[in-house]
Design a protein around this motif. Structure first.
Motif, PDB file in Angstrom:
ATOM      1  N   MET A 139       0.820  -1.199   0.000  1.00 36.15           N
ATOM      2  CA  MET A 139       0.000   0.000   0.000  1.00 36.15           C
ATOM      3  C   MET A 139       0.861   1.259   0.000  1.00 36.15           C
ATOM      4  N   ASP A 140       0.416   2.262  -0.746  1.00 35.33           N
ATOM      5  CA  ASP A 140       1.082   3.556  -0.807  1.00 35.33           C
ATOM      6  C   ASP A 140       0.039   4.623  -0.505  1.00 35.33           C
ATOM      7  N   VAL A 141       0.345   5.537   0.420  1.00 34.12           N
ATOM      8  CA  VAL A 141      -0.617   6.548   0.859  1.00 34.12           C
ATOM      9  C   VAL A 141      -0.016   7.940   0.682  1.00 34.12           C
ATOM     10  N   LYS A 142      -0.840   8.876   0.165  1.00 32.81           N
ATOM     11  CA  LYS A 142      -0.420  10.269   0.002  1.00 32.81           C
ATOM     12  C   LYS A 142      -1.548  11.185   0.433  1.00 32.81           C
ATOM     13  N   ILE A 143      -1.175  12.296   1.050  1.00 31.99           N
ATOM     14  CA  ILE A 143      -2.144  13.355   1.309  1.00 31.99           C
ATOM     15  C   ILE A 143      -2.079  14.268   0.088  1.00 31.99           C
ATOM     16  N   THR A 144      -3.146  14.276  -0.701  1.00 29.32           N
ATOM     17  CA  THR A 144      -3.124  15.013  -1.970  1.00 29.32           C
ATOM     18  C   THR A 144      -3.642  16.440  -1.842  1.00 29.32           C
ATOM     19  N   ASP A 145      -4.651  16.654  -1.023  1.00 27.61           N
ATOM     20  CA  ASP A 145      -5.196  17.996  -0.814  1.00 27.61           C
ATOM     21  C   ASP A 145      -4.941  18.373   0.630  1.00 27.61           C
ATOM     22  N   ARG A 146      -4.167  19.414   0.813  1.00 31.65           N
ATOM     23  CA  ARG A 146      -3.732  19.812   2.156  1.00 31.65           C
ATOM     24  C   ARG A 146      -4.512  21.037   2.600  1.00 31.65           C
ATOM     25  N   PRO A 147      -5.307  20.896   3.643  1.00 37.20           N
ATOM     26  CA  PRO A 147      -6.150  22.014   4.074  1.00 37.20           C
ATOM     27  C   PRO A 147      -5.398  22.976   4.990  1.00 37.20           C
ATOM     28  N   SER A 148      -5.958  24.175   5.119  1.00 30.85           N
ATOM     29  CA  SER A 148      -5.479  25.090   6.154  1.00 30.85           C
ATOM     30  C   SER A 148      -6.301  24.801   7.400  1.00 30.85           C
ATOM     31  N   LEU A 149      -5.759  25.121   8.547  1.00 33.06           N
ATOM     32  CA  LEU A 149      -6.483  24.823   9.786  1.00 33.06           C
ATOM     33  C   LEU A 149      -7.687  25.722  10.002  1.00 33.06           C
ATOM     34  N   SER A 150      -7.750  26.833   9.270  1.00 30.46           N
ATOM     35  CA  SER A 150      -8.910  27.709   9.441  1.00 30.46           C
ATOM     36  C   SER A 150     -10.172  27.042   8.909  1.00 30.46           C
ATOM     37  N   GLY A 151     -10.007  26.150   7.946  1.00 35.56           N
ATOM     38  CA  GLY A 151     -11.145  25.400   7.418  1.00 35.56           C
ATOM     39  C   GLY A 151     -12.120  26.236   6.631  1.00 35.56           C
ATOM     40  N   SER A 152     -11.635  27.303   6.024  1.00 33.66           N
ATOM     41  CA  SER A 152     -12.541  28.148   5.256  1.00 33.66           C
ATOM     42  C   SER A 152     -12.042  28.270   3.826  1.00 33.66           C
ATOM     43  N   GLY A 153     -12.954  28.618   2.943  1.00 31.87           N
ATOM     44  CA  GLY A 153     -12.601  28.828   1.553  1.00 31.87           C
ATOM     45  C   GLY A 153     -12.302  27.541   0.814  1.00 31.87           C
ATOM     46  N   GLU A 154     -11.541  27.690  -0.280  1.00 34.50           N
ATOM     47  CA  GLU A 154     -11.212  26.541  -1.115  1.00 34.50           C
ATOM     48  C   GLU A 154     -10.258  25.576  -0.418  1.00 34.50           C
ATOM     49  N   ASN A 155      -9.550  26.072   0.571  1.00 24.23           N
ATOM     50  CA  ASN A 155      -8.540  25.268   1.233  1.00 24.23           C
ATOM     51  C   ASN A 155      -9.095  24.570   2.471  1.00 24.23           C
ATOM     52  N   ALA A 156     -10.375  24.200   2.444  1.00 24.57           N
ATOM     53  CA  ALA A 156     -11.018  23.584   3.598  1.00 24.57           C
ATOM     54  C   ALA A 156     -11.225  22.081   3.423  1.00 24.57           C
ATOM     55  N   TYR A 157     -10.564  21.484   2.454  1.00 30.25           N
ATOM     56  CA  TYR A 157     -10.765  20.069   2.167  1.00 30.25           C
ATOM     57  C   TYR A 157      -9.466  19.293   2.332  1.00 30.25           C
ATOM     58  N   ILE A 158      -9.596  18.072   2.824  1.00 31.24           N
ATOM     59  CA  ILE A 158      -8.451  17.176   2.882  1.00 31.24           C
ATOM     60  C   ILE A 158      -8.702  16.040   1.892  1.00 31.24           C
ATOM     61  N   GLY A 159      -7.679  15.714   1.156  1.00 38.68           N
ATOM     62  CA  GLY A 159      -7.757  14.607   0.203  1.00 38.68           C
ATOM     63  C   GLY A 159      -6.667  13.600   0.510  1.00 38.68           C
ATOM     64  N   ILE A 160      -7.057  12.353   0.630  1.00 35.27           N
ATOM     65  CA  ILE A 160      -6.111  11.278   0.896  1.00 35.27           C
ATOM     66  C   ILE A 160      -6.259  10.248  -0.212  1.00 35.27           C
ATOM     67  N   GLU A 161      -5.144   9.883  -0.803  1.00 37.60           N
ATOM     68  CA  GLU A 161      -5.164   8.892  -1.884  1.00 37.60           C
ATOM     69  C   GLU A 161      -4.329   7.690  -1.472  1.00 37.60           C
ATOM     70  N   ALA A 162      -4.888   6.518  -1.665  1.00 35.79           N
ATOM     71  CA  ALA A 162      -4.166   5.285  -1.358  1.00 35.79           C
ATOM     72  C   ALA A 162      -4.229   4.371  -2.576  1.00 35.79           C
ATOM     73  N   SER A 163      -3.137   3.692  -2.823  1.00 36.43           N
ATOM     74  CA  SER A 163      -3.111   2.698  -3.885  1.00 36.43           C
ATOM     75  C   SER A 163      -2.606   1.389  -3.290  1.00 36.43           C
ATOM     76  N   TYR A 164      -3.160   0.304  -3.803  1.00 41.54           N
ATOM     77  CA  TYR A 164      -2.813  -1.025  -3.293  1.00 41.54           C
ATOM     78  C   TYR A 164      -2.492  -1.919  -4.479  1.00 41.54           C
ATOM     79  N   LYS A 165      -1.310  -2.514  -4.442  1.00 38.63           N
ATOM     80  CA  LYS A 165      -0.895  -3.411  -5.524  1.00 38.63           C
ATOM     81  C   LYS A 165      -1.292  -4.830  -5.147  1.00 38.63           C
ATOM     82  N   LEU A 166      -2.177  -5.391  -5.947  1.00 39.88           N
ATOM     83  CA  LEU A 166      -2.719  -6.718  -5.705  1.00 39.88           C
ATOM     84  C   LEU A 166      -2.221  -7.658  -6.786  1.00 39.88           C
TER      85      LEU A 166
END
Length: 191
Positions: A139-166
């Motif tokens: 498994m490989d994990v990355k934080i793709t969308d990094r939010p600000s702690l204020s949680g307002s505006g466009e920067n209020a989202y967190i994105g986490i992407e994981a890939s798994y090689k099967l």
């Protein structure tokens, strides 16, 4: 003698089974592989979504603590400097230094957070199934969308992407497929 051999029906069942059985077993093996892929995909999706939700729900307490620390730090700076400077001026000075040196403390924090994020996803992924068919090392994990702690505006989202090689091992097939999923969650910052 040939008529006797042609009319003899002994062994017909064996012949029919010899023709049908390999196809049936191949079908069963491929169905098992499809089920295995589905289980891994569902477990990965659940793990990534749960981890993104954990981050989103814990953003508000972190923002509250950060706000309290900033307020107290600003008060201490003003007290020690006799109101000659404040936290905002020091932040501007530090941002200037970081820009000039090419250092990004925010990126350093997010890069350090990817390790625990990966552990959360792996633990959740492993909890989704009770067998040893899946390897956490794949498994490989990355934080793709990094939010600000204020949680307002466009920067209020967190994105986490994981890939798994099967790895798919079946008759005539020895392939590796990559399952990917992205969890995307808005920070819960209280309103």
């Amino acid at each position: 003698m040939i008529k006797k051999f042609i009319n003899d029906e002994r062994g017909n069942l064996t012949l029919e089974a010899a023709i049908i059985m390999p196809m049936f077993l191949l079908f069963v093996v491929f169905m098992a592989m499809i089920i295995r892929i589905s289980i891994a995909d569902m477990a990965l999706k659940k793990a990534v979504n749960e981890t993104a939700e954990i981050y989103a729900t814990h953003a508000y307490p972190v923002a509250m603590v950060t706000g309290a620390i900033e307020k107290k730090t600003d008060e201490l700076i003003k007290e020690y400097t006799g109101d000659a400077t404040n936290l905002d001026e020091i932040n501007q000075f530090l941002n200037f230094i970081f820009e000039e040196t090419g250092i990004s403390p925010t990126n350093m924090i997010y890069d350090a957070a990817e390790g625990p994020t990966g552990n959360l996803i792996i633990d959740s992924f492993n909890a989704s199934h009770d067998d040893a068919l899946f390897e956490a090392d794949a498994m490989d994990v990355k934080i793709t969308d990094r939010p600000s702690l204020s949680g307002s505006g466009e920067n209020a989202y967190i994105g986490i992407e994981a890939s798994y090689k099967l790895r798919i091992v079946a008759p005539f097939i020895d392939k590796e497929i990559t399952l990917k999923h992205k969890g995307y969650e808005r920070l819960w910052t209280g309103a």
